[in-house]
Motif scaffolding. Structure first.
Motif, PDB file in Angstrom:
ATOM      1  N   THR A   1      -9.408  12.709   7.716  1.00 11.01           N
ATOM      2  CA  THR A   1     -10.162  12.071   5.776  1.00 11.01           C
ATOM      3  C   THR A   1     -10.272  10.909   5.985  1.00 11.01           C
ATOM      4  OG1 THR A   1      -9.268  14.275   4.426  1.00 11.01           O
ATOM      5  CG2 THR A   1      -9.894  12.087   3.101  1.00 11.01           C
ATOM      6  N   ASN A   2      -8.791   9.821   6.100  1.00 12.36           N
ATOM      7  CA  ASN A   2      -8.692   8.632   6.380  1.00 12.36           C
ATOM      8  C   ASN A   2     -10.034   7.536   7.385  1.00 12.36           C
ATOM      9  OD1 ASN A   2      -7.621   7.753   3.454  1.00 12.36           O
ATOM     10  ND2 ASN A   2      -5.201   7.641   4.242  1.00 12.36           N
TER      11      ASN A   2
ATOM     12  N   LEU B   1      -4.834  -0.343   6.370  1.00 11.75           N
ATOM     13  CA  LEU B   1      -3.696  -0.139   5.739  1.00 11.75           C
ATOM     14  C   LEU B   1      -2.933   1.326   5.806  1.00 11.75           C
ATOM     15  CD1 LEU B   1      -3.399  -3.606   3.557  1.00 11.75           C
ATOM     16  CD2 LEU B   1      -2.397  -2.958   5.803  1.00 11.75           C
ATOM     17  N   CYS B   2      -4.070   2.432   5.160  1.00 13.40           N
ATOM     18  CA  CYS B   2      -2.911   3.548   5.040  1.00 13.40           C
ATOM     19  C   CYS B   2      -3.011   3.843   6.184  1.00 13.40           C
ATOM     20  CB  CYS B   2      -4.205   3.875   3.919  1.00 13.40           C
ATOM     21  SG  CYS B   2      -4.512   3.513   2.608  1.00 13.40           S
ATOM     22  N   LEU B   3      -4.056   3.655   7.416  1.00  9.28           N
ATOM     23  CA  LEU B   3      -3.883   4.522   7.838  1.00  9.28           C
ATOM     24  C   LEU B   3      -2.723   4.127   9.149  1.00  9.28           C
ATOM     25  CD1 LEU B   3      -8.210   5.020   9.707  1.00  9.28           C
ATOM     26  CD2 LEU B   3      -6.349   6.722   9.270  1.00  9.28           C
ATOM     27  N   ALA B   4      -2.662   2.705   9.296  1.00  6.72           N
ATOM     28  CA  ALA B   4      -1.749   2.247  10.978  1.00  6.72           C
ATOM     29  C   ALA B   4      -0.528   2.700   9.893  1.00  6.72           C
ATOM     30  CB  ALA B   4      -1.593   0.505  10.193  1.00  6.72           C
ATOM     31  N   ASN B   5       0.291   3.221   8.515  1.00  9.36           N
ATOM     32  CA  ASN B   5       1.174   3.540   8.119  1.00  9.36           C
ATOM     33  C   ASN B   5       0.737   4.537   8.403  1.00  9.36           C
ATOM     34  OD1 ASN B   5       1.693   1.372   6.383  1.00  9.36           O
ATOM     35  ND2 ASN B   5       0.973   1.466   4.557  1.00  9.36           N
ATOM     36  N   GLN B   6       0.255   5.603   8.122  1.00  9.52           N
ATOM     37  CA  GLN B   6       0.824   6.859   8.368  1.00  9.52           C
ATOM     38  C   GLN B   6       0.307   6.987  10.024  1.00  9.52           C
ATOM     39  OE1 GLN B   6      -3.228   7.693   6.434  1.00  9.52           O
ATOM     40  NE2 GLN B   6      -2.144  10.274   6.525  1.00  9.52           N
ATOM     41  N   THR B   7       0.419   6.404  11.296  1.00 15.16           N
ATOM     42  CA  THR B   7       0.329   6.496  12.266  1.00 15.16           C
ATOM     43  C   THR B   7       1.568   5.546  12.731  1.00 15.16           C
ATOM     44  OG1 THR B   7      -1.391   4.997  12.538  1.00 15.16           O
ATOM     45  CG2 THR B   7      -1.839   6.892  12.102  1.00 15.16           C
ATOM     46  N   GLY B   8       2.581   5.227  11.837  1.00 18.77           N
ATOM     47  CA  GLY B   8       3.635   3.988  12.195  1.00 18.77           C
ATOM     48  C   GLY B   8       3.034   2.742  12.981  1.00 18.77           C
ATOM     49  N   ILE B   9       1.957   2.347  12.833  1.00 17.58           N
ATOM     50  CA  ILE B   9       1.648   0.934  13.704  1.00 17.58           C
ATOM     51  C   ILE B   9       2.538  -0.419  12.637  1.00 17.58           C
ATOM     52  CG2 ILE B   9      -0.441  -0.451  14.133  1.00 17.58           C
ATOM     53  CD1 ILE B   9       0.016   1.683  16.312  1.00 17.58           C
ATOM     54  N   ASP B  10       2.791  -0.797  13.376  1.00 14.56           N
ATOM     55  CA  ASP B  10       2.846  -2.248  12.896  1.00 14.56           C
ATOM     56  C   ASP B  10       1.586  -2.835  12.895  1.00 14.56           C
ATOM     57  OD1 ASP B  10       3.716  -4.729  12.010  1.00 14.56           O
ATOM     58  OD2 ASP B  10       6.120  -4.344  12.722  1.00 14.56           O
ATOM     59  N   LEU B  11       0.931  -3.620  11.675  1.00 15.30           N
ATOM     60  CA  LEU B  11      -0.644  -3.941  12.235  1.00 15.30           C
ATOM     61  C   LEU B  11      -0.068  -5.640  12.711  1.00 15.30           C
ATOM     62  CD1 LEU B  11      -2.657  -3.194   9.777  1.00 15.30           C
ATOM     63  CD2 LEU B  11      -2.662  -2.392  12.129  1.00 15.30           C
ATOM     64  N   THR B  12       0.884  -6.252  12.300  1.00 15.87           N
ATOM     65  CA  THR B  12       1.326  -7.678  12.966  1.00 15.87           C
ATOM     66  C   THR B  12       1.630  -7.565  14.358  1.00 15.87           C
ATOM     67  OG1 THR B  12       2.316  -7.790  10.270  1.00 15.87           O
ATOM     68  CG2 THR B  12       3.128  -9.012  12.234  1.00 15.87           C
ATOM     69  N   GLU B  13       2.488  -6.946  14.089  1.00 11.45           N
ATOM     70  CA  GLU B  13       2.852  -7.060  16.195  1.00 11.45           C
ATOM     71  C   GLU B  13       2.023  -6.037  16.616  1.00 11.45           C
ATOM     72  OE1 GLU B  13       5.013  -7.694  17.744  1.00 11.45           O
ATOM     73  OE2 GLU B  13       5.879  -8.735  16.134  1.00 11.45           O
ATOM     74  N   ALA B  14       0.937  -5.549  16.349  1.00  8.41           N
ATOM     75  CA  ALA B  14      -0.378  -5.099  17.305  1.00  8.41           C
ATOM     76  C   ALA B  14      -1.568  -5.923  17.127  1.00  8.41           C
ATOM     77  CB  ALA B  14      -1.026  -3.525  16.132  1.00  8.41           C
TER      78      ALA B  14
ATOM     79  N   GLY C   1      -0.493   7.530  -6.127  1.00 10.74           N
ATOM     80  CA  GLY C   1      -1.199   8.472  -5.060  1.00 10.74           C
ATOM     81  C   GLY C   1      -0.609   9.653  -4.586  1.00 10.74           C
ATOM     82  N   VAL C   2       0.403   9.969  -5.310  1.00 10.63           N
ATOM     83  CA  VAL C   2       1.236  11.272  -4.788  1.00 10.63           C
ATOM     84  C   VAL C   2       1.176  11.032  -3.141  1.00 10.63           C
ATOM     85  CG1 VAL C   2       1.271  13.536  -5.086  1.00 10.63           C
ATOM     86  CG2 VAL C   2      -0.073  12.504  -7.387  1.00 10.63           C
ATOM     87  N   ARG C   3       0.205  11.854  -2.609  1.00 11.36           N
ATOM     88  CA  ARG C   3       0.334  11.085  -0.971  1.00 11.36           C
ATOM     89  C   ARG C   3      -0.647  10.978  -0.318  1.00 11.36           C
ATOM     90  NH1 ARG C   3      -2.968  14.808   1.360  1.00 11.36           N
ATOM     91  NH2 ARG C   3      -3.501  16.642   0.058  1.00 11.36           N
ATOM     92  N   TYR C   4      -0.387  10.469   1.123  1.00 13.48           N
ATOM     93  CA  TYR C   4      -1.805   9.077   1.847  1.00 13.48           C
ATOM     94  C   TYR C   4      -2.740  10.630   1.888  1.00 13.48           C
ATOM     95  CZ  TYR C   4       0.473   6.066   3.051  1.00 13.48           C
ATOM     96  OH  TYR C   4       1.311   4.453   3.246  1.00 13.48           O
TER      97      TYR C   4
ATOM     98  N   VAL D   1       1.064  -1.494   0.435  1.00  9.28           N
ATOM     99  CA  VAL D   1       0.242  -0.336   0.160  1.00  9.28           C
ATOM    100  C   VAL D   1       0.883   1.359   0.084  1.00  9.28           C
ATOM    101  CG1 VAL D   1      -1.819   1.004   1.378  1.00  9.28           C
ATOM    102  CG2 VAL D   1      -2.233  -1.165   1.014  1.00  9.28           C
ATOM    103  N   ASP D   2       1.654   1.278   1.162  1.00 13.56           N
ATOM    104  CA  ASP D   2       2.849   2.103   0.638  1.00 13.56           C
ATOM    105  C   ASP D   2       3.514   2.280   0.308  1.00 13.56           C
ATOM    106  OD1 ASP D   2       4.300   4.371   2.743  1.00 13.56           O
ATOM    107  OD2 ASP D   2       6.546   3.526   2.279  1.00 13.56           O
ATOM    108  N   GLU D   3       4.082   1.952  -0.931  1.00 12.99           N
ATOM    109  CA  GLU D   3       4.495   2.040  -2.672  1.00 12.99           C
ATOM    110  C   GLU D   3       3.508   2.234  -3.386  1.00 12.99           C
ATOM    111  OE1 GLU D   3       7.979   1.569  -4.070  1.00 12.99           O
ATOM    112  OE2 GLU D   3       8.439   1.280  -0.954  1.00 12.99           O
ATOM    113  N   TRP D   4       2.027   1.903  -3.233  1.00 11.57           N
ATOM    114  CA  TRP D   4       0.775   1.994  -4.388  1.00 11.57           C
ATOM    115  C   TRP D   4       1.035   3.768  -3.878  1.00 11.57           C
ATOM    116  CZ3 TRP D   4      -3.255   5.274  -5.098  1.00 11.57           C
ATOM    117  CH2 TRP D   4      -3.807   4.682  -6.400  1.00 11.57           C
TER     118      TRP D   4
END
Length: 114
Positions: free
Chosen positions: A26-27, A78-91, A18-21, A10-13
């Motif tokens: 908004t998300n 996934l976008c929100l996790a990336n933006q907020t620095g959350i590793d969803l695997t660990e969470a 996507g220009v930016r998050y 998602v981050d690479e896409w």
């Protein structure tokens, strides 16, 4: 695909197309919208509501639409996790540990579930 791989994809896409998050606020609004769309499909597929005659999403009883909306919900999460620095695997690992410690016998002892 693992959660970590999904977060990276998602981050690479976003960086490529996507220009930016969108902002986190908004998300969050978009996530709420996508959950509502998922709820609409579930209400028609599993609940008492019916599909409108001209709604093409009802053609396969909403299977494709259900898949698509679930993926949309996951995408925004996934976008929100990336933006907020959350590793969803660990969470998720921590959440499973919490639920196991708190609820390991609760549901098995719930007479409403038997």
């Amino acid at each position: 695909m693992t959660l970590q791989e999904a977060q990276h994809a998602v981050d690479e896409w976003i960086k490529t197309y996507g220009v930016r998050y969108f902002s986190e606020l908004t998300n969050m609004a978009v996530l709420t919208e996508e959950v509502g769309e998922l709820a609409r499909i579930i209400a028609r597929r599993y609940g008492e509501q019916s599909w409108k005659k001209d709604d093409p999403r009802g053609a396969d009883n909403g299977q494709q639409a259900l898949e698509d909306e679930m993926a949309d919900v996951l995408w925004v999460l996934l976008c929100l996790a990336n933006q907020t620095g959350i590793d969803l695997t660990e969470a998720l690992k921590k959440n499973l540990e919490k639920k196991t410690a708190r609820d390991k016998e609760r549901h098995q002892n719930n007479s409403k579930l038997k």
